[in-house]
Write a protein that holds these residues in place. Structure first.
Motif, PDB file in Angstrom:
ATOM      1  N   UNK A 359     -11.267   5.465   1.258  1.00  0.00           N
ATOM      2  CA  UNK A 359     -11.036   4.210   0.918  1.00  0.00           C
ATOM      3  C   UNK A 359      -9.976   3.942  -0.269  1.00  0.00           C
ATOM      4  N   UNK A 360      -8.985   3.151  -0.080  1.00  0.00           N
ATOM      5  CA  UNK A 360      -7.771   3.082  -1.006  1.00  0.00           C
ATOM      6  C   UNK A 360      -7.651   1.409  -1.312  1.00  0.00           C
ATOM      7  N   UNK A 361      -7.218   1.375  -2.388  1.00  0.00           N
ATOM      8  CA  UNK A 361      -6.745   0.015  -2.453  1.00  0.00           C
ATOM      9  C   UNK A 361      -5.448  -0.148  -1.880  1.00  0.00           C
ATOM     10  N   UNK A 362      -5.114  -1.489  -1.038  1.00  0.00           N
ATOM     11  CA  UNK A 362      -4.011  -1.556  -0.328  1.00  0.00           C
ATOM     12  C   UNK A 362      -2.772  -1.072  -1.016  1.00  0.00           C
ATOM     13  N   UNK A 363      -2.396  -1.385  -2.276  1.00  0.00           N
ATOM     14  CA  UNK A 363      -1.115  -1.013  -2.754  1.00  0.00           C
ATOM     15  C   UNK A 363      -1.009   0.162  -2.936  1.00  0.00           C
ATOM     16  N   UNK A 364      -2.094   1.211  -2.663  1.00  0.00           N
ATOM     17  CA  UNK A 364      -1.631   2.544  -2.788  1.00  0.00           C
ATOM     18  C   UNK A 364      -1.694   3.512  -1.562  1.00  0.00           C
ATOM     19  N   UNK A 365      -2.355   2.617  -0.558  1.00  0.00           N
ATOM     20  CA  UNK A 365      -1.965   3.454   0.821  1.00  0.00           C
ATOM     21  C   UNK A 365      -1.171   2.651   1.604  1.00  0.00           C
ATOM     22  N   UNK A 366      -0.722   1.341   1.837  1.00  0.00           N
ATOM     23  CA  UNK A 366       0.192   0.920   2.537  1.00  0.00           C
ATOM     24  C   UNK A 366       1.645   0.965   2.098  1.00  0.00           C
ATOM     25  N   UNK A 367       2.613   1.095   2.710  1.00  0.00           N
ATOM     26  CA  UNK A 367       3.904   1.382   2.429  1.00  0.00           C
ATOM     27  C   UNK A 367       4.912   0.642   3.328  1.00  0.00           C
ATOM     28  N   UNK A 368       5.670  -0.278   2.770  1.00  0.00           N
ATOM     29  CA  UNK A 368       6.689  -1.029   3.497  1.00  0.00           C
ATOM     30  C   UNK A 368       8.182  -0.689   3.767  1.00  0.00           C
ATOM     31  N   UNK A 369       8.254   0.000   4.997  1.00  0.00           N
ATOM     32  CA  UNK A 369       9.435   0.682   4.965  1.00  0.00           C
ATOM     33  C   UNK A 369      10.513  -0.195   5.236  1.00  0.00           C
ATOM     34  N   UNK A 370      10.562  -1.449   5.369  1.00  0.00           N
ATOM     35  CA  UNK A 370      11.321  -2.471   5.188  1.00  0.00           C
ATOM     36  C   UNK A 370      11.869  -2.996   4.139  1.00  0.00           C
ATOM     37  N   UNK A 371      11.105  -2.428   3.046  1.00  0.00           N
ATOM     38  CA  UNK A 371      11.434  -2.661   1.600  1.00  0.00           C
ATOM     39  C   UNK A 371      11.263  -1.324   0.847  1.00  0.00           C
ATOM     40  N   UNK A 372      12.224  -0.300   1.215  1.00  0.00           N
ATOM     41  CA  UNK A 372      11.902   1.070   0.752  1.00  0.00           C
ATOM     42  C   UNK A 372      12.176   1.050  -0.803  1.00  0.00           C
ATOM     43  N   UNK A 373      11.383   2.231  -1.409  1.00  0.00           N
ATOM     44  CA  UNK A 373      11.060   2.328  -2.796  1.00  0.00           C
ATOM     45  C   UNK A 373      10.863   3.885  -2.867  1.00  0.00           C
ATOM     46  N   UNK A 374      11.699   4.715  -3.660  1.00  0.00           N
ATOM     47  CA  UNK A 374      11.178   5.921  -3.656  1.00  0.00           C
ATOM     48  C   UNK A 374      10.025   6.258  -4.471  1.00  0.00           C
ATOM     49  N   UNK A 375       9.733   5.537  -5.710  1.00  0.00           N
ATOM     50  CA  UNK A 375       8.647   5.515  -6.383  1.00  0.00           C
ATOM     51  C   UNK A 375       7.406   5.193  -5.772  1.00  0.00           C
TER      52      UNK A 375
END
Length: 963
Positions: A359-375
């Motif tokens: 189980x994850x907090x949404x902001x830790x598992x999901x990544x929006x490749x349309x708004x890339x961020x290296x961090x």
């Protein structure tokens, strides 16, 4: 106490010893609730009879009496914090029925147990539940013979126990089944089996239910033996409304209709594991899936719109590859057929390693490749790797008791970097380790109120408080140090043996040390005793500072070690049998040999000082110690070597010193200056070279180290202004070089640009501030922020709100109310940047309303306001005045209370601040899981006061000379 005499002591009535937690008990024979527990009647002290011996012919009687202590009878087993070891669970059949309309959870649990010691009690954990009195608990034997009946039962809230009293003893070696029907809530609090919600694209509020059991919250969902050593197998059945999908640790086995729109999903039998790893949930989420190269089914679950937007794709790819990598690295196959990863709108921590259902907090598992961020990409990959490392360390092999939690968390926090490096090799993540892990925890670990990574756990608060930076980051750091001196291949070989031998069981650290020692000796390190070395790092708090004093004529150096305390005036109260000395693997390089393999030598605890011959160093060349910060210690040098290092950093070839060592030099220097072991001007001189630095790691480490100055002199306007001018001068060349045009390249390039822009704006570079505010104004005017790069949004939002007014803040608030989860987090932090105190007070008040700010995010508001120099006193007053709110809602959850107290008090540096703290503590004796955080706050405040007294004038003079 033992007394002598010929008369028995007066008896004690049972009412003197009746636990406060036992109020009523249910009699199975009468079917009534008794006002007094029958077993307490006539519960008196047992006396040893007096023995009188008459000596013949003398008439002298010698009387010797042995009397038991008058403190009262031995406590009943339910009065102990730990479960008795009389019963061992073998298997659970758990059926739960969560109603997401009424938020009621009902269920039944059948627990097969083996009797280890004859007992007339069954004691297991149960908390915040009602036990069904119409279907009372039963105990049934498996051999068909007569089974003792349950005569009465009661809940003992003090230790969260359910106690069943039996008509006679259970028989040793026999297997019995305990059956309990229970009823509880689908909780609002974010532990146990709790509810979350989100608003879908149609504007409907959708609910879900999910578990979060670590460390002591499985008992809040179902009665169980809720301690890590009580491993068992599990079958789970989830009865749910048919519009939802159910998940658990294992794949679905069967489904049946229960009528009325309800279905029952039964899941396959789960392997042996502790109760805190059981997981189940119901939601309307959808998934994407793949299969690893070794045949493991992997899925990412999230809100339908997030999956449709491709926000689970990156996580799925990382999870798929990393689990296969770990199978190869550990040499032990993953034992389950599937792993689900689920992104939750509300989750207390970052993630939880439930075996097969992470189980994850949404902001830790999901990544929006349309708004890339290296961090963000790094953070996503790192947390997935962390949780997958737990599948072996923690799940396959579990610590015996919570005092060994660092074996779980320290290993996962270190091994995650190997998984991350495999998933994202271009990031060069091992270069980040000192900044990510060692640097920050070394500040906490230099306080007298610190604690060892391995420490006794005897209360419920102890269990929760142990989940802190010491077990995660210090644990990871000393394991990295261990691998560095023992060798990677030896390290891997020992881990494989350890995991294979203890699979599906529990272990303690000495078992790991034994395997490492054996592997090391097999590989030629015949004199290495890993336990002797590592005990010095795990059984005592703190770490050493190694001081190297060179003899430039002879080419030698004297090295000494001592316990490093950041406040030299503090006194260590907790003694250590090891004397606060360590086995130190000392590594060094000379200026002429920086490209070579480091030289290693050992310092033993019994060596007060040691003279070493420096190989290859001339008198006009520096020596660099603790290469790549692989050792968990600080280094101090003689003044000449410090100057040689500073001169080299200010020269053209400064980059031949490794990036993490460049950052460590600044960090060590400032902390040594805080401790009075190095002149402040020497530490300040180590920052002068930063005007040329372009790597984000040295800059990030230097900024964290020097932020101490900003915290303690933030309320001294002239010094604060001088410091801001100096740091603006140092960062501006970096900022001017990278500009606002997005740089494409390696990870270091991208993150370096973010560091340069965020700090140039933070230190008031006019061009940076103007550009950020213009971008924000364009967002306000067009209601579109697509022109703001994802990686720079946090900087733009904070800068514009800091230099703007109420209109900018109100606009951010309105955007926050309808934003995505990741955007909400950015805005929550940014809105705390305002310098308007009325607005900050409004913000703090709104954070208490969970219809406006999710309960998991409310602490972030007060923490962020507390980090604002303008908001320091506001955040403290708010926390103090609303202490009951925070204590009731967040005490007992890992990190939350600690984080709030740390952030709100970190700027305290005056006697008035200290008086406020001590007054609060005097009137609030129970700080729960924030107890240690408050102790550290007091210690830090005292140290800050002394530092200001001793260094303000020196700092002012040095900064004026730089103008």
């Amino acid at each position: 106490m033992v007394t002598f005499g010929c008369f028995p002591s007066e008896s004690h009535t049972d009412t003197q010893f009746k636990p406060a937690g036992v109020l009523k008990r249910f009699s199975m024979t009468s079917g009534k609730v008794d006002d007094e527990p029958s077993t307490w009647d006539k519960y008196g002290v047992k006396l040893v009879s007096a023995l009188c011996v008459t000596l013949l012919g003398i008439g002298l009687i010698l009387i010797i009496v042995f009397e038991t202590q008058r403190a009262g009878p031995a406590p009943k087993p339910w009065q102990q914090f730990r479960l008795p070891d009389t019963l061992t669970p073998i298997h659970y059949d758990v059926e739960v029925r969560p109603d997401l309309t009424t938020f009621v959870l009902t269920g039944r649990v059948d627990i097969s147990v083996r009797c280890a010691t004859p007992t007339s009690y069954v004691i297991l954990h149960s908390s915040d539940q009602e036990i069904d009195r119409n279907s009372a608990p039963t105990v049934q034997g498996s051999d068909g013979q007569k089974t003792p009946s349950v005569t009465s039962w009661f809940l003992f809230p003090e230790n969260e126990f359910l106690v069943l009293e039996l008509s006679e003893d259970l028989r040793e070696g026999e297997v019995y089944t305990i059956t309990v029907y229970f009823r509880g809530a689908v909780r609002a609090a974010l532990n146990g089996f709790y509810r979350s919600s989100y608003v879908n694209e149609q504007g409907q509020t959708r609910y879900l239910g999910i578990t979060d059991f670590q460390p002591q919250d499985a008992r809040k969902a179902y009665p169980c033996f809720d301690e890590p050593a009580f491993k068992a197998t599990f079958n789970v059945t989830v009865v749910h409304q048919q519009e939802y999908t159910a998940l658990s640790n294992m794949p679905l086995e069967s489904t049946e209709s229960r009528g009325g729109g309800w279905v029952a999903d039964r899941f396959q039998k789960m392997v042996r594991m502790p109760t805190y790893l059981l997981a189940f949930g119901v939601s309307d989420f959808v998934s994407i899936n793949s299969t690893t190269s070794t045949g493991i089914a992997t899925k990412i679950w999230a809100r339908p719109e997030y999956i449709a937007a491709g926000m689970g794709d990156y996580g799925l790819d990382v999870a798929n590859r990393v689990v296969a990598y770990f199978e190869d690295y550990f040499g032990v196959p993953f034992p389950l057929p599937k792993i689900d990863h689920i992104a939750l709108p509300d989750f207390n921590s970052g993630a939880m390693e439930n075996w097969g259902l992470i189980t994850y907090r949404e902001t830790r598992l999901l990544y929006d490749t349309n708004s890339p961020s290296a961090t963000v990409r790094k953070a996503t990959a790192r947390i997935i790797a962390h949780e997958l490392a737990h599948m072996w360390f923690g799940n396959l092999v579990t610590m015996e008791w919570w005092d060994g939690t660092w074996l779980n968390e320290g290993f996962a926090s270190y091994i995650q970097y190997k998984g991350l490096d495999f998933a994202e090799p271009q990031m060069n993540v091992m270069e980040h380790f000192a900044y990510d892990r060692s640097q920050s925890v070394m500040v906490d670990d230099s306080l007298t109120s610190s604690n060892p990574v391995y420490r006794p756990v005897t209360t419920a608060d102890d269990v929760t408080q142990i989940f802190g930076s010491i077990i995660y980051s210090k644990g990871a750091s000393i394991l990295r140090m261990l691998e560095n001196f023992i060798g990677e291949e030896t390290f891997k070989k020992a881990l494989k043996t350890y995991l294979s031998k203890n699979a599906y069981g529990n272990a303690v650290q000495d078992q790991l040390w034994a395997e490492l020692t054996t592997a090391a000796r097999e590989d030629g390190q015949t004199d290495l005793d890993v336990k002797a070395v590592m005990d010095t790092w795990t059984l005592q708090m703190g770490y050493p500072v190694v001081t190297m004093t060179r003899d430039y004529t002879r080419g030698t150096a004297e090295v000494t070690q001592q316990h490093f305390l950041v406040d030299s005036a503090s006194t260590v109260v907790v003694t250590s049998e090891l004397g606060y000395r360590w086995y130190v693997p000392l590594t060094y390089l000379t200026q002429a040999n920086l490209a070579n393999t480091p030289v290693q030598t050992w310092m033993a605890p019994n060596e007060g000082s040691k003279v070493i011959t420096i190989q290859g160093a001339s008198a006009n060349e520096f020596v660099l110690t603790n290469i790549n910060h692989a050792g968990y210690y600080r280094v101090n040098y003689d003044p000449t070597n410090w100057q040689l290092l500073a001169d080299h950093l200010n020269g053209d070839n400064f980059e031949d010193i490794p990036a993490d060592n460049r950052g460590t030099l600044v960090d060590d220097a400032f902390n040594l200056a805080r401790a009075g072991m190095l002149d402040l001007t020497t530490a300040l001189s180590m920052t002068q070279y930063l005007v040329k630095e372009r790597h984000f790691i040295p800059w990030s480490m230097a900024l964290r180290a020097t932020s101490y100055i900003e915290r303690v002199v933030g309320s001294v306007p002239d010094i604060s202004d001088l410091w801001e001018q100096y740091m603006r001068q140092q960062i501006s060349p970096f900022y001017e070089e990278v500009g606002w045009t997005l740089l494409q390249g390696d990870y270091n390039t991208e993150v370096g640009q973010v560091v340069a822009i965020s700090n140039a704006c933070g230190y008031g570079n006019g061009r940076c501030v103007n550009n950020a505010t213009m971008m924000f104004d364009l967002w306000i005017n067009t209601n579109n922020n697509s022109h703001i790069p994802e990686r720079l949004k946090s900087t733009v939002y904070c800068t514009a709100i800091k230099h703007g007014g109420r209109p900018e803040w109100d606009f951010a608030w309105q955007q926050y109310l309808t934003a995505s989860a990741s955007e909400q987090n950015r805005l929550l932090s940014a809105m705390a940047c305002t310098r308007d105190t009325d607005t900050l007070n409004t913000y703090l008040e709104r954070s208490r309303d969970d219809s406006l700010v999710r309960r998991q995010s409310a602490p972030l508001v007060v923490e962020s306001v507390g980090r604002n120099s303008v908001g320091k006193s506001l955040a403290w007053s708010f926390l103090r005045d609303n202490w009951d709110f925070y204590f009731d809602n967040y005490d007992g959850t890992s990190f939350t209370m600690t984080g709030i107290v740390e952030d709100v008090t970190r700027q305290f540096s005056t006697q008035a601040d200290l008086d406020e703290l001590e007054t609060f503590l005097a009137t609030h004796p129970n700080q729960g899981t924030a107890t240690q955080a408050f102790s550290q706050a007091v210690e830090n405040t005292q140290a800050n006061i002394r530092w200001r007294r001793d260094n303000e004038d020196k700092l002012r003079a040095w900064l004026q000379a730089q103008r």
